[in-house]
Enzyme design. Structure first.
Site, PDB file in Angstrom:
ATOM      1  N   THR A  12       1.080  -1.307   0.068  1.00  0.00           N
ATOM      2  CA  THR A  12       0.125   0.056  -0.011  1.00  0.00           C
ATOM      3  C   THR A  12       0.923   1.304  -0.066  1.00  0.00           C
ATOM      4  O   THR A  12       2.058   1.257   0.507  1.00  0.00           O
ATOM      5  CB  THR A  12      -1.034   0.069   1.230  1.00  0.00           C
ATOM      6  OG1 THR A  12      -0.168   0.085   2.356  1.00  0.00           O
ATOM      7  CG2 THR A  12      -1.957  -1.301   1.276  1.00  0.00           C
ATOM      8  N   GLY A  13       0.374   2.103  -0.711  1.00  0.00           N
ATOM      9  CA  GLY A  13       1.126   3.516  -0.725  1.00  0.00           C
ATOM     10  C   GLY A  13       2.747   3.267  -1.450  1.00  0.00           C
ATOM     11  O   GLY A  13       3.757   3.737  -1.100  1.00  0.00           O
ATOM     12  N   SER A  16       5.495   6.085  -4.465  1.00  0.00           N
ATOM     13  CA  SER A  16       6.689   6.933  -4.135  1.00  0.00           C
ATOM     14  C   SER A  16       7.373   6.442  -2.928  1.00  0.00           C
ATOM     15  O   SER A  16       6.884   5.711  -2.112  1.00  0.00           O
ATOM     16  CB  SER A  16       6.147   8.431  -3.897  1.00  0.00           C
ATOM     17  OG  SER A  16       5.297   8.318  -2.734  1.00  0.00           O
ATOM     18  N   GLY A  17       8.462   6.995  -2.541  1.00  0.00           N
ATOM     19  CA  GLY A  17       9.261   6.761  -1.365  1.00  0.00           C
ATOM     20  C   GLY A  17       9.484   5.326  -0.963  1.00  0.00           C
ATOM     21  O   GLY A  17       9.976   4.772  -1.867  1.00  0.00           O
ATOM     22  N   ILE A  18       9.386   5.040   0.441  1.00  0.00           N
ATOM     23  CA  ILE A  18       9.689   3.807   0.813  1.00  0.00           C
ATOM     24  C   ILE A  18       8.920   2.613   0.137  1.00  0.00           C
ATOM     25  O   ILE A  18       9.296   1.746  -0.469  1.00  0.00           O
ATOM     26  CB  ILE A  18       9.293   3.629   2.176  1.00  0.00           C
ATOM     27  CG1 ILE A  18      10.446   4.668   2.966  1.00  0.00           C
ATOM     28  CG2 ILE A  18       9.501   2.075   2.727  1.00  0.00           C
ATOM     29  CD1 ILE A  18      10.091   4.751   4.488  1.00  0.00           C
ATOM     30  N   TYR A 148       0.663  12.298  15.072  1.00  0.00           N
ATOM     31  CA  TYR A 148       1.209  11.317  14.031  1.00  0.00           C
ATOM     32  C   TYR A 148       2.182  10.086  14.803  1.00  0.00           C
ATOM     33  O   TYR A 148       1.808   8.984  14.546  1.00  0.00           O
ATOM     34  CB  TYR A 148       2.511  12.253  13.522  1.00  0.00           C
ATOM     35  CG  TYR A 148       3.370  11.317  12.464  1.00  0.00           C
ATOM     36  CD1 TYR A 148       2.847  10.643  11.456  1.00  0.00           C
ATOM     37  CD2 TYR A 148       4.627  10.904  12.637  1.00  0.00           C
ATOM     38  CE1 TYR A 148       3.702   9.628  10.583  1.00  0.00           C
ATOM     39  CE2 TYR A 148       5.449  10.308  11.969  1.00  0.00           C
ATOM     40  CZ  TYR A 148       5.182   9.614  10.833  1.00  0.00           C
ATOM     41  OH  TYR A 148       5.955   8.824  10.176  1.00  0.00           O
TER      42      TYR A 148
END
Length: 247
Positions: A12-13, A16-18, A148
């Site tokens: 998931t997600g 981009s990025g990690i 967060y």
């Protein structure tokens, strides 16, 4: 032969990025990979670049998660690795955190992660690996990170309980907890460039190795934890990839 040949990996997600770096790592090791994201253009770009499947999904939307599970099962079959990585972050003091920021972080980071786990359980193979992305903030009390950090700490506890509940199926559940990492998300913290650079400088002063991590550091740890040939006795663990910041 790749370590993950004939394995199905959902991230998931992953646009981009990690998440992107982890999809690239699993793809290189032979896996069939599906990534999700809620930005259609970015998701398509990542899917094309990586050569993986993609499904537009908002992790905070339970109907979207249901549709994702149906899509994955219909196109790829049962899942061997589930990397619950999608998340959002806003940094502000308690007295200036808005209800909208609170709701977004809790709905994506905790509620979304919880129900992604729950709804994928029927299509996980016995012996599968689940990895949650949490944060190095779970070990810190950093100013302006209250919601967060709390949302990520909730995931850490969820993962431990899931590790116990899923052990009869030999499904292993672990978390990776990155410290300061160079990713696209840093540009979304709602800060101007000067404030962001000031925050980076202040954070690096607390990192014993005096450097930022990179997404590939986390990707390799996720792949390691998901490899039953080397990590079959690892479950309920928290793995800090933070240059020693949590010490």
């Amino acid at each position: 032969m790749g370590k993950f040949n004939n394995k199905v990996v959902v991230i998931t997600g992953g646009n981009s990025g990690i998440g992107y770096a982890t999809a690239k790592e699993f793809k290189a090791q032979g896996a069939s990979v599906l990534i999700t994201g809620k930005r259609e253009d970015a998701l398509k770009k990542a899917s094309d670049e990586l050569g993986v499947q993609a499904k537009l999904t908002d992790q905070s939307n339970l109907q979207h998660i249901d549709e994702l599970v149906v899509n994955v099962h219909g196109t790829l079959g049962k899942v061997d690795v589930l990397f619950i990585n999608a998340g959002v972050a806003f940094f502000a003091p308690i007295d200036s955190t808005s209800e909208a920021q609170f709701d977004t972080m809790v709905n994506v980071n905790f509620k979304g992660a919880f129900f992604t786990l729950q709804k994928f359980l029927p299509i996980l193979n016995d012996g599968a690996s689940i990895v949650f992305l949490t944060s190095g903030n779970t070990a810190l009390a950093m100013e302006s990170s209250s919601v967060y950090s709390a949302s990520k700490s909730a995931i850490s506890h969820l993962a431990k309980i899931a590790a116990k509940e899923l052990a009869p199926r030999q499904i292993r559940v672990n978390t990776v907890n990155p410290g300061p990492t160079e990713t696209e998300m840093q540009s979304k913290f709602g800060m101007d460039e000067a404030t962001l650079m000031g925050m980076k400088t202040q954070i690096l002063s607390q990192v014993p190795l005096r450097k930022m991590g990179v997404a590939e550091d986390v990707a390799k740890m996720v792949a390691y934890l998901s490899d039953n040939t080397v990590a079959s006795f690892i479950t309920g663990g928290e793995f800090f990839i933070d240059g020693g910041m949590a010490l």
